[in-house]
Write an enzyme that holds these catalytic residues in place. Sequence first.
Site, PDB file in Angstrom:
ATOM      1  N   ILE A 127       0.619  -1.078  -0.174  1.00 37.88           N
ATOM      2  CA  ILE A 127      -0.269  -0.005   0.076  1.00 37.88           C
ATOM      3  C   ILE A 127       0.548   0.900  -0.540  1.00 37.88           C
ATOM      4  CG2 ILE A 127      -1.732   1.222   1.017  1.00 37.88           C
ATOM      5  CD1 ILE A 127      -2.829  -1.583   2.293  1.00 37.88           C
ATOM      6  N   TYR A 129      -4.144  -8.361  16.585  1.00 35.81           N
ATOM      7  CA  TYR A 129      -3.539  -7.117  15.760  1.00 35.81           C
ATOM      8  C   TYR A 129      -5.326  -6.270  15.619  1.00 35.81           C
ATOM      9  CZ  TYR A 129      -4.299  -5.440  10.616  1.00 35.81           C
ATOM     10  OH  TYR A 129      -4.254  -4.587   8.976  1.00 35.81           O
TER      11      TYR A 129
END
Length: 721
Positions: free
Chosen positions: A12, A140
């Site tokens: 990204i 996470y």
Amino acid sequence: MNILITGGYGFIGSFIAERFFKEKHSIFIIDDLSSGEKKNVGFKHRFFNGDVTDKNCEIFFKSHSFDVVIHCAAQTGVLRSIESPYEDSSTNILGLINILNLSQKYGVKKFVFCSTAAVYGENTALPLKEEEQLNPISPYGINKMNGEMYCQKWGDLYGLSSLIFRFSNVYGPRQHISSDSGVISTFTTQVLKKESLVVYGTGEETHDFIYVGDVAEAIYRSVISNLSGVYNLSSNTQTSLNELIAQLTSLYAPCSVEFQETNKGDISFSQLDNGRLKKDLDWVPKYTIQEGLQEVISYYEKEAFVEPAVEKKQRSVGLANQWLHLAENLFLFCLFFGFSFLAVPAISSIDLWMIYVLLSALLFGKTQAVLSSVLAITVQVSGMMILGRDFASLFTDNALLATFTIYLLIGLIVSYVVDRRKIELLFTKDELVSLKEQYTFLSSVYEETLEIKNELQQQILRTEDGIGNIYQATRSLDSLEPEALFAGSIQVLERTLKAKHFAIYSIAPNGFARLAAKSGDPRFLPEASLKIKEDSLIGKAVADQRIGFNYSLSPSDPPFVSPIIQKNTVVAMIVCYDVSFGQLTLSYQNLVDVVSRLISASLERSSDYIQEINHERYVEETTALKPAYFQRIIEQKRKAEKTLHIPFTLLRIEGEEHPKQKLHSIASMLRTTDYFGFTEDEELFIILSNTEPNDALLVIERLDKKGIQADVEEETKLYVS
């Protein structure tokens, strides 16, 4: 703008970097290359190789002034966060805090945090809006949720503007292939390799897929639009794994599917509402899932399969060369075989076949040298058998065995020497290539260093701390009137030292300091009078006649005190009340010293000027100001009251006659910061500096005891031209 992207070589991050670079922004990257690759960013940028938890990241922040920080660096594997929560927390929490802290410390204007849909957990109220309750089901997701809170609190505590994006399932080219990869990149590589697709679950699980190019575009537009807050960044469309497989196989080729048990921490159904982002940014995703998949397949076809094809081609070339050498060797053998019949009488004393072996070793290498030795000895054996020799007896013929050994040794030695020379030549070529690469690298470093040097030169010339700007700031010290100088000094201090709360005190012989000027903030109210204590920072600075910095962080002392010295005597002092300890760097201390010296020099020049014009300024043999100079002092006091909120009070002295004895009596009762003098109408007034009308009553009483009648003059403006 200077854009710093953490994880900028990643999937990204590299697309975001590319988008900003296209718009002529300067790109800076922090990456530890654990998953990202330098080849993903093929344009000019600057790079720091390190983890986001690395303390040395501060060097990168110090060296460059970043306008925007986009924090993409993260541990993104849900399963890994379950198996190793400490590793996940180290990167996703400690790394974030480090970058947040540096951003706040070095004046970053906008902080962009890449969060995730995992913060919502298993919420079935699809599509999920930003206001939905956060309930992550994996470490996470928990750490990303906490990361959002850190960003928001940094805004509350330090004023760091943050923009938080909760990504849905981002896919596209450049995504690294591993156990933590996205489902689309994994499926694509499996399809291209004609492997079975592994689905964890039933295949009916849904994801909200968004193409990475749409993500980069949204982040770019949000930064230049100065957006802030929390936003979902998604396509707002559910796609099941079975539908995804159908799309992939329709674009490439059918393949088998293998279903396995669902992974821990995986969310079964996901869809994020992107309505808020569409409304606030006027943005919509451009890529459909079909268009995005086509981009992904095209990328992985080139990346994953071009290299093996090259390797295969190289192997084919190597094999073809071997066959070519064999054919050439056989051709050379035929030439020597024919030549041996045609030229036997002329070369009977020369071993023709030894020459053949030598040539073969020189031209074709050791493999063909061995073959040449075998062929040469075979010719001789055939000749002996034609002459009637028994085949078995040849194995006991020492001369024949010695000849074969000599052929073989000569061929191997010569081919070894030739191969060694070839290796050395290749090594030299590789070294030359390496040196060329080093030269190119060093040239780029030199050019970049030169560019940075030029930038720094411009910064020195243009920065607010530059000599030129300090000169412009200190133009307000050109006045020769002490009152105007004190007010101008406050402006100089605020502008050059980047603080809002300064006070200048004049120091009397009795050990008291009287407030002469202060910063204009009406909420800032320093003491009007200070008793100088020997053991305080102020006392030590005055006694030592040098700047005192509050290194001990004593709450009772200001950050720094700078004495103003004239003719080896401290006549005043600058006191700063609002500089943080972190600002007291060596360069800042040097700047304090420079500005203090400029103010001292200006006040000394003013004092010399006053001494020179005593006969013009004061009534003869008194300290009473003549009308023109008294009017000037009133104007300066009114200006200081308006801009710096420093009050003053005018007292009118009654009576028409004011003999010198009366003037001396008045002077003896005033402070060093007070004035008295005559107006054009020959009326006598006293100016009480930094005094409210109510506080003037004490002075009126003291004057009354001396037989001097005084009243507060209300209409101060009447005496201002």
